[in-house]
Design a protein around this motif. Structure first.
Motif, PDB file in Angstrom:
ATOM      1  N   TYR A  56      36.476  43.537  40.010  1.00  0.00           N
ATOM      2  CA  TYR A  56      35.614  42.605  39.282  1.00  0.00           C
ATOM      3  C   TYR A  56      34.292  42.446  40.020  1.00  0.00           C
ATOM      4  O   TYR A  56      33.232  42.527  39.406  1.00  0.00           O
ATOM      5  N   TRP A  57      34.351  42.224  41.327  1.00  0.00           N
ATOM      6  CA  TRP A  57      33.124  42.065  42.112  1.00  0.00           C
ATOM      7  C   TRP A  57      32.278  43.333  42.062  1.00  0.00           C
ATOM      8  O   TRP A  57      31.064  43.266  41.871  1.00  0.00           O
ATOM      9  N   ASN A  58      32.898  44.481  42.238  1.00  0.00           N
ATOM     10  CA  ASN A  58      32.180  45.753  42.255  1.00  0.00           C
ATOM     11  C   ASN A  58      31.449  45.978  40.933  1.00  0.00           C
ATOM     12  O   ASN A  58      30.262  46.309  40.916  1.00  0.00           O
ATOM     13  N   PHE A  83      36.915  31.702  35.659  1.00  0.00           N
ATOM     14  CA  PHE A  83      37.998  30.719  35.547  1.00  0.00           C
ATOM     15  C   PHE A  83      39.336  31.425  35.346  1.00  0.00           C
ATOM     16  O   PHE A  83      40.323  31.111  36.024  1.00  0.00           O
ATOM     17  N   ILE A  84      39.369  32.367  34.419  1.00  0.00           N
ATOM     18  CA  ILE A  84      40.608  33.123  34.169  1.00  0.00           C
ATOM     19  C   ILE A  84      41.017  33.875  35.439  1.00  0.00           C
ATOM     20  O   ILE A  84      42.182  33.884  35.825  1.00  0.00           O
ATOM     21  N   LEU A  85      40.048  34.481  36.104  1.00  0.00           N
ATOM     22  CA  LEU A  85      40.342  35.212  37.339  1.00  0.00           C
ATOM     23  C   LEU A  85      40.798  34.269  38.450  1.00  0.00           C
ATOM     24  O   LEU A  85      41.595  34.662  39.303  1.00  0.00           O
ATOM     25  N   SER A  86      40.338  33.026  38.428  1.00  0.00           N
ATOM     26  CA  SER A  86      40.726  32.073  39.479  1.00  0.00           C
ATOM     27  C   SER A  86      42.195  31.692  39.408  1.00  0.00           C
ATOM     28  O   SER A  86      42.738  31.121  40.355  1.00  0.00           O
ATOM     29  N   LEU A  87      42.860  32.025  38.317  1.00  0.00           N
ATOM     30  CA  LEU A  87      44.300  31.799  38.204  1.00  0.00           C
ATOM     31  C   LEU A  87      45.091  32.851  38.983  1.00  0.00           C
ATOM     32  O   LEU A  87      46.299  32.722  39.151  1.00  0.00           O
ATOM     33  N   LEU A  88      44.417  33.882  39.454  1.00  0.00           N
ATOM     34  CA  LEU A  88      45.082  34.987  40.139  1.00  0.00           C
ATOM     35  C   LEU A  88      45.896  34.569  41.367  1.00  0.00           C
ATOM     36  O   LEU A  88      47.002  35.094  41.550  1.00  0.00           O
ATOM     37  N   PRO A  89      45.418  33.654  42.212  1.00  0.00           N
ATOM     38  CA  PRO A  89      46.273  33.248  43.341  1.00  0.00           C
ATOM     39  C   PRO A  89      47.616  32.671  42.889  1.00  0.00           C
ATOM     40  O   PRO A  89      48.669  33.012  43.429  1.00  0.00           O
ATOM     41  N   TYR A  90      47.589  31.826  41.878  1.00  0.00           N
ATOM     42  CA  TYR A  90      48.831  31.257  41.357  1.00  0.00           C
ATOM     43  C   TYR A  90      49.706  32.349  40.753  1.00  0.00           C
ATOM     44  O   TYR A  90      50.905  32.418  41.018  1.00  0.00           O
ATOM     45  N   LEU A  91      49.094  33.205  39.952  1.00  0.00           N
ATOM     46  CA  LEU A  91      49.862  34.264  39.295  1.00  0.00           C
ATOM     47  C   LEU A  91      50.402  35.281  40.288  1.00  0.00           C
ATOM     48  O   LEU A  91      51.482  35.829  40.097  1.00  0.00           O
ATOM     49  N   THR A  92      49.660  35.524  41.362  1.00  0.00           N
ATOM     50  CA  THR A  92      50.143  36.429  42.416  1.00  0.00           C
ATOM     51  C   THR A  92      51.423  35.877  43.031  1.00  0.00           C
ATOM     52  O   THR A  92      52.409  36.601  43.195  1.00  0.00           O
ATOM     53  N   SER A  93      51.426  34.598  43.355  1.00  0.00           N
ATOM     54  CA  SER A  93      52.635  33.961  43.907  1.00  0.00           C
ATOM     55  C   SER A  93      53.767  33.958  42.887  1.00  0.00           C
ATOM     56  O   SER A  93      54.923  34.210  43.228  1.00  0.00           O
ATOM     57  N   VAL A 115      40.297  38.711  31.023  1.00  0.00           N
ATOM     58  CA  VAL A 115      39.058  38.962  31.766  1.00  0.00           C
ATOM     59  C   VAL A 115      38.308  40.136  31.148  1.00  0.00           C
ATOM     60  O   VAL A 115      37.092  40.093  30.977  1.00  0.00           O
ATOM     61  N   ASN A 116      39.013  41.182  30.758  1.00  0.00           N
ATOM     62  CA  ASN A 116      38.356  42.346  30.144  1.00  0.00           C
ATOM     63  C   ASN A 116      37.811  42.025  28.756  1.00  0.00           C
ATOM     64  O   ASN A 116      36.724  42.491  28.397  1.00  0.00           O
TER      65      ASN A 116
END
Length: 187
Positions: A56-58, A83-93, A115-116
């Motif tokens: 995403y950053w790239n 915002f959607i991407l910020s859920l990634l830490p929770y979803l990773t766990s 996100v896409n």
């Protein structure tokens, strides 16, 4: 509106998201290789999440290097994707703790799909906000990479539902690798 401050904000948010993902990785109970090896699923999901954030950053960084002007639609659609991407830490766990759960895997994949989809809208908004930028217009002419990513993840959903749920997270990684490889394959 110029985009430099906006780019800095996105960079800072992504750095925070990656930091939170790292902090969510549990530490081994003791200092043995066995205890470390028991955390392999957490590391696999962390790796995929890191690559998703980096991708995403790239893309965002490369794209905004050629952007001259943005408007409120670009800001809000990018904000929604962050915002959607910020859920990634929770979803990773969630996925690391429920690695073979179709529901956990499907929510993770849905995050990536959303996100896409938002980035397709953002691309169209950027083209309208910076109409005189020929380089931007050519770069965003088609949204093939986003559509291909979504298609690959949908295939992962089908395989995940029918056979092996971790195919969904794997499809996120595979989609990124394929999209990164396309410029090298077509040369």
């Amino acid at each position: 509106m110029e985009s430099e401050r906006f780019e800095a904000l996105i960079d800072a948010i992504l750095a925070i998201i990656i930091t939170i993902i790292v902090l969510e990785i549990p530490t081994p109970i003791n200092g043995s290789w066995e205890a470390f090896g028991e955390l392999h699923l957490e590391f696999i999901v962390y790796l995929v999440s890191f690559i998703v954030c980096f991708n995403y950053w790239n893309y965002h960084n490369n794209l905004f290097n050629i952007v001259n002007h943005i408007d409120y639609k670009v800001i809000w659609s990018s904000g929604l994707s962050i915002f959607i991407l910020s859920l990634l830490p929770y979803l990773t766990s969630f996925v690391a703790n429920n690695f073979n759960s179709f529901f956990a895997q499907s929510i993770y994949g849905l995050d990536f799909i959303l996100v896409n989809l938002i980035y397709i809208y953002t691309s169209e908004s950027l083209k309208k906000a910076d109409k005189g930028n020929i380089a931007l217009q050519l770069t965003l002419d088609k949204n093939y990479e986003f559509i291909a990513t979504i298609a690959i993840i949908i295939i992962g959903y089908i395989i995940g539902y029918l056979f092996y749920p971790p195919a969904i997270v794997s499809s996120c990684l595979i989609a990124i690798i394929i999209i990164w490889s396309i410029p090298y394959i077509t040369k």
